[in-house]
Design an enzyme around this catalytic site. Sequence first.
Site, PDB file in Angstrom:
ATOM      1  N   GLN A 215       7.514  -1.561   3.583  1.00 45.09           N
ATOM      2  CA  GLN A 215       7.658  -0.100   3.368  1.00 45.09           C
ATOM      3  C   GLN A 215       7.491   0.764   4.534  1.00 45.09           C
ATOM      4  O   GLN A 215       8.373   1.290   4.945  1.00 45.09           O
ATOM      5  CB  GLN A 215       6.481   0.272   2.098  1.00 45.09           C
ATOM      6  CG  GLN A 215       6.841  -0.390   0.813  1.00 45.09           C
ATOM      7  CD  GLN A 215       5.966   0.315  -0.224  1.00 45.09           C
ATOM      8  OE1 GLN A 215       6.256   1.334  -0.511  1.00 45.09           O
ATOM      9  NE2 GLN A 215       4.935  -0.287  -0.639  1.00 45.09           N
TER      10      GLN A 215
ATOM     11  N   ALA B  24       1.009  -7.052   6.835  1.00 39.95           N
ATOM     12  CA  ALA B  24      -0.148  -7.609   5.899  1.00 39.95           C
ATOM     13  C   ALA B  24       0.166  -8.556   4.908  1.00 39.95           C
ATOM     14  O   ALA B  24       1.238  -8.553   4.237  1.00 39.95           O
ATOM     15  CB  ALA B  24      -1.019  -6.253   5.642  1.00 39.95           C
TER      16      ALA B  24
ATOM     17  N   THR C 142      -0.457  -8.453   1.317  1.00 36.93           N
ATOM     18  CA  THR C 142      -0.596  -7.241   0.600  1.00 36.93           C
ATOM     19  C   THR C 142      -0.745  -7.563  -1.120  1.00 36.93           C
ATOM     20  O   THR C 142      -0.746  -6.808  -1.851  1.00 36.93           O
ATOM     21  CB  THR C 142       0.285  -6.119   0.669  1.00 36.93           C
ATOM     22  OG1 THR C 142       1.513  -6.516   0.399  1.00 36.93           O
ATOM     23  CG2 THR C 142       0.119  -5.404   2.144  1.00 36.93           C
TER      24      THR C 142
ATOM     25  N   THR D  83      -6.594  -0.359   4.971  1.00 39.76           N
ATOM     26  CA  THR D  83      -6.682  -0.009   3.567  1.00 39.76           C
ATOM     27  C   THR D  83      -7.763   0.658   3.261  1.00 39.76           C
ATOM     28  O   THR D  83      -9.192   0.451   3.644  1.00 39.76           O
ATOM     29  CB  THR D  83      -6.288  -1.117   2.846  1.00 39.76           C
ATOM     30  OG1 THR D  83      -6.176  -0.823   1.335  1.00 39.76           O
ATOM     31  CG2 THR D  83      -7.413  -2.197   3.028  1.00 39.76           C
TER      32      THR D  83
ATOM     33  N   TYR E 149      -8.660  -9.679  -0.462  1.00 42.56           N
ATOM     34  CA  TYR E 149      -7.779  -8.572   0.225  1.00 42.56           C
ATOM     35  C   TYR E 149      -8.633  -7.720   1.117  1.00 42.56           C
ATOM     36  O   TYR E 149      -8.482  -7.598   2.315  1.00 42.56           O
ATOM     37  CB  TYR E 149      -6.873  -7.933  -0.550  1.00 42.56           C
ATOM     38  CG  TYR E 149      -5.976  -6.828  -0.017  1.00 42.56           C
ATOM     39  CD1 TYR E 149      -5.132  -7.007   0.806  1.00 42.56           C
ATOM     40  CD2 TYR E 149      -6.162  -5.231  -0.383  1.00 42.56           C
ATOM     41  CE1 TYR E 149      -4.260  -6.237   1.698  1.00 42.56           C
ATOM     42  CE2 TYR E 149      -5.822  -4.488   0.236  1.00 42.56           C
ATOM     43  CZ  TYR E 149      -4.673  -4.663   1.287  1.00 42.56           C
ATOM     44  OH  TYR E 149      -3.947  -3.854   2.045  1.00 42.56           O
TER      45      TYR E 149
END
Length: 288
Positions: free
Chosen positions: A12, A62, A64, A103, A127
Amino acid sequence: MKKILVTGANGQLGSEIKVLAGNYPDFDFVFTDIADFPLDKTEEIIANFKLIQPDVVINCAAYTAVDKAEQDQVTADAINHLAIGTLASLCKEFGAKLVHVSTDYVFDGSSPVAYKETDVPNPKSVYGVTKLAGEIACSQNCPESIIIRTAWVYSEFGNNFVKTMLRLMTERDSLGVVNDQIGSPTYAADLAQVILTILNGDKWEPGIYHYSNEGEISWFDFASDIKAIAQKTCEINGIPASSYPTPAERPAFSLLDKSKIKAVYGIEAFDYKVSLKIMMARLEKQSN
């Protein structure tokens, strides 16, 4: 001309940087993704870095898949932690600048107020643990790096909450959406602009920064706004997170305090509804 290596370029954030790249003729962008710059293979990271010889690295890559990471800890750690240590060491050795994206999941969600960069992380998921380990490796191996924590990322590209909600609202008459997890969404196009604004400026102050759009909402609120903008008729019902158990625990509250990035870099954070409307208009244009 600065050569800028972008990892995770098909995700993204990387995709949004591609959209903006033409606005920066002084930057020579090299866009890579897992096929040509795999972050789970140390030898290939080193070889590719030396081949490209970047002046700046923007690490958008990453692992994710938050729930999958609970069972796939080795891969998640390789990509979110070990690879970042390697990239940071290479940047330090060859004098390149590094922007690493992290994050809100590094926090446990127990704060009553928006998280500042100085707040102590306490991740509750694999994560989050691997992303925090990546931050630490980044800071230790390349103290001059910039780390930007963000949250609830969405865009026209890839899979995300907004696109999932739009699809489900078309397929179903009603939806249950979690109403007791609070944060603020981030339009990836806005974050991409923030990063490029910093790189295009004459100031480089290393450290950890927080960035998201403005607002304090639940996923239920977010879904309700998506419904209103898209003019869908699907009924949205708020449900507690306990009614929607997932393998990985999410922070119940992960609002990020953005005052540092605003003060240091003069960054503006847009209201989440403004950015959401822009993204959905672009998505609509694509489908026509």
